[in-house]
Enzyme design. Structure first.
Site, mmCIF file in Angstrom:
data_model
loop_
_atom_site.group_PDB
_atom_site.id
_atom_site.type_symbol
_atom_site.label_atom_id
_atom_site.label_comp_id
_atom_site.label_asym_id
_atom_site.label_seq_id
_atom_site.Cartn_x
_atom_site.Cartn_y
_atom_site.Cartn_z
ATOM 1 N N SER A 112 9.039 0.637 19.651
ATOM 2 C CA SER A 112 9.151 2.030 20.092
ATOM 3 C C SER A 112 8.266 2.872 19.189
ATOM 4 C CB SER A 112 10.613 2.475 19.932
ATOM 5 O OG SER A 112 10.743 3.879 20.072
ATOM 6 N N TYR A 131 19.007 2.654 15.687
ATOM 7 C CA TYR A 131 17.875 2.372 16.580
ATOM 8 C C TYR A 131 16.573 2.314 15.773
ATOM 9 C CZ TYR A 131 14.968 2.864 20.814
ATOM 10 O OH TYR A 131 14.056 2.675 21.828
HETATM 11 P P1 NAD Z 1 17.178 0.306 30.113
HETATM 12 O O1 NAD Z 1 18.554 0.773 29.713
HETATM 13 O O2 NAD Z 1 16.709 0.544 31.495
HETATM 14 O O3 NAD Z 1 16.985 -1.227 29.794
HETATM 15 C C1 NAD Z 1 17.677 -1.914 28.821
HETATM 16 C C2 NAD Z 1 17.848 -3.310 29.336
HETATM 17 O O4 NAD Z 1 18.544 -4.066 28.341
HETATM 18 C C3 NAD Z 1 18.697 -3.365 30.606
HETATM 19 O O5 NAD Z 1 18.178 -4.342 31.473
HETATM 20 C C4 NAD Z 1 20.062 -3.771 30.090
HETATM 21 O O6 NAD Z 1 20.821 -4.461 31.064
HETATM 22 C C5 NAD Z 1 19.639 -4.699 28.957
HETATM 23 N N1 NAD Z 1 20.695 -4.939 27.989
HETATM 24 C C6 NAD Z 1 21.445 -4.049 27.305
HETATM 25 N N2 NAD Z 1 22.351 -4.684 26.557
HETATM 26 C C7 NAD Z 1 22.153 -6.013 26.759
HETATM 27 C C8 NAD Z 1 22.783 -7.176 26.282
HETATM 28 N N3 NAD Z 1 23.825 -7.120 25.426
HETATM 29 N N4 NAD Z 1 22.336 -8.376 26.717
HETATM 30 C C9 NAD Z 1 21.307 -8.471 27.602
HETATM 31 N N5 NAD Z 1 20.682 -7.395 28.091
HETATM 32 C C10 NAD Z 1 21.099 -6.180 27.670
HETATM 33 O O7 NAD Z 1 16.201 0.990 29.051
HETATM 34 P P2 NAD Z 1 14.627 0.825 28.818
HETATM 35 O O8 NAD Z 1 14.115 2.166 28.514
HETATM 36 O O9 NAD Z 1 14.003 0.044 29.888
HETATM 37 O O10 NAD Z 1 14.623 0.007 27.452
HETATM 38 C C11 NAD Z 1 13.991 -1.242 27.308
HETATM 39 C C12 NAD Z 1 13.476 -1.377 25.895
HETATM 40 O O11 NAD Z 1 12.441 -0.405 25.691
HETATM 41 C C13 NAD Z 1 14.521 -1.149 24.818
HETATM 42 O O12 NAD Z 1 14.352 -2.054 23.762
HETATM 43 C C14 NAD Z 1 14.205 0.262 24.359
HETATM 44 O O13 NAD Z 1 14.617 0.495 23.044
HETATM 45 C C15 NAD Z 1 12.693 0.283 24.497
HETATM 46 N N6 NAD Z 1 12.105 1.627 24.545
HETATM 47 C C16 NAD Z 1 12.416 2.486 25.545
HETATM 48 C C17 NAD Z 1 11.824 3.734 25.549
HETATM 49 C C18 NAD Z 1 12.087 4.734 26.643
HETATM 50 O O14 NAD Z 1 11.708 5.894 26.489
HETATM 51 N N7 NAD Z 1 12.714 4.373 27.743
HETATM 52 C C19 NAD Z 1 10.959 4.111 24.521
HETATM 53 C C20 NAD Z 1 10.688 3.209 23.508
HETATM 54 C C21 NAD Z 1 11.265 1.953 23.528
#
Ligand code: NAD
Length: 261
Positions: A143, A156
């Site tokens: 991130s 986080y």
């Molecule tokens: P999201 O909530 O759509 O996706 C998270 C995914 O992780 C989902 O598929 C969820 O089912 C899965 N998950 C959660 N707990 C779990 C567990 N215990 N076992 C297996 N799967 C699990 O959110 P996202 O934004 O797509 O996030 C994906 C990644 O990207 C994360 O690591 C997040 O930190 C990172 N990220 C997101 C952003 C953003 O702005 N959306 C920015 C930087 C980094």
């Protein structure tokens, strides 16, 4: 030599990929020809239907394996059950926002387990498979918060800085092999993890949804636009290409300029 991206014959395992960025990455890897293993902790018809849709539309093999990334043995079972893992995308992640003295210990533990330790376990299980195949790509979804900090996101930010470090170590341990490891550092992407933060922030700052997006979330993103899951997918697919074979142990920011500020 012209570089093309053809991932046919490769198997990609993407943790936390039934929504958001993980799903976007899975789609792009499937479009490039990779066989796909989707994952989350649920076991709904919709999860399996996603895999079936991907297989049909992209003419690849795709399946969904339920495994809880908060548990080390489940992380390892996911890779073992996949049977083959040429491309590992450690994407599963959760968020919780609170000042350090009030931060619930169980949330701290869950965030460190899901956002950081899971990548250690899956990587440990996948590297021998990659070595056997003589090729591999580990892509960790960190991130902008893996490179910078914000208040109230202690777990986080600790986990995301940690996964940047883990990426560097993985890269060094595989440097002499045809295996690379890098971290993608997204800025804000409008996915469920971000959607969930909007109502609380609206209350906290007494702002409308639009004001929260523009004046709270995207203030650190100079482009003033969300990055997209397709852009994350394209970046991950590029990291799997031959053009990226010497890119290892680094971070790639896809954050509209956030970390340039
Ligand atoms: P999201 O909530 O759509 O996706 C998270 C995914 O992780 C989902 O598929 C969820 O089912 C899965 N998950 C959660 N707990 C779990 C567990 N215990 N076992 C297996 N799967 C699990 O959110 P996202 O934004 O797509 O996030 C994906 C990644 O990207 C994360 O690591 C997040 O930190 C990172 N990220 C997101 C952003 C953003 O702005 N959306 C920015 C930087 C980094």
């Amino acid at each position: 030599m012209a570089f093309t991206i053809d991932l046919s014959g490769k198997t990609a395992v993407i943790t936390g990929s039934n929504s958001g960025i993980g799903l976007g990455i899975a789609w792009e890897l499937a479009r490039a020809g990779a066989d796909i293993v989707l994952n989350s902790f649920t076991d709904d018809d919709a999860d399996h239907a996603l895999a079936q849709q991907m297989a049909e539309e992209c003419n690849v093999t795709a399946r969904y394996i339920k495994a809880d990334m908060s548990k080390g043995e489940e992380c390892r079972r996911l890779i073992a059950e996949a049977g083959k893992c040429d491309i590992l995308v450690n994407n599963a992640g959760i968020q919780h926002v609170a000042p350090i003295p009030d931060f619930p210990v169980e949330k701290w533990d869950a965030i460190i387990a899901i956002n950081l330790s899971s990548a250690f376990h899956t990587t440990a299980e996948a590297l021998p498979m990659m070595r056997k195949a003589g090729w591999g790509r580990v892509i960790n979804i960190a991130s902008a918060h893996g490179l910078t900090a914000s208040p109230y996101k202690s777990a986080y930010i600790a986990a995301k800085h940690g996964i940047v470090g883990l990426s560097k170590t993985t890269a060094l341990e595989t440097a002499k092999e045809l295996i690379t490891c890098n971290a993608i550092c997204p800025g804000y992407v409008l996915t469920p993890i971000v959607e969930k933060q909007i109502p609380d922030t609206m209350k906290e700052y007494d702002m409308s949804r639009e004001e929260v997006i523009d004046q709270v979330m995207l203030t650190r993103q100079p482009s003033r636009e969300f990055a997209t899951v397709e852009q994350m997918g394209g970046t991950a697919t590029f990291l799997c290409s031959d053009a990226a074979a010497q890119i290892t142990g680094t971070t790639i920011s896809v954050d509209g300029g956030w970390t340039a500020l």
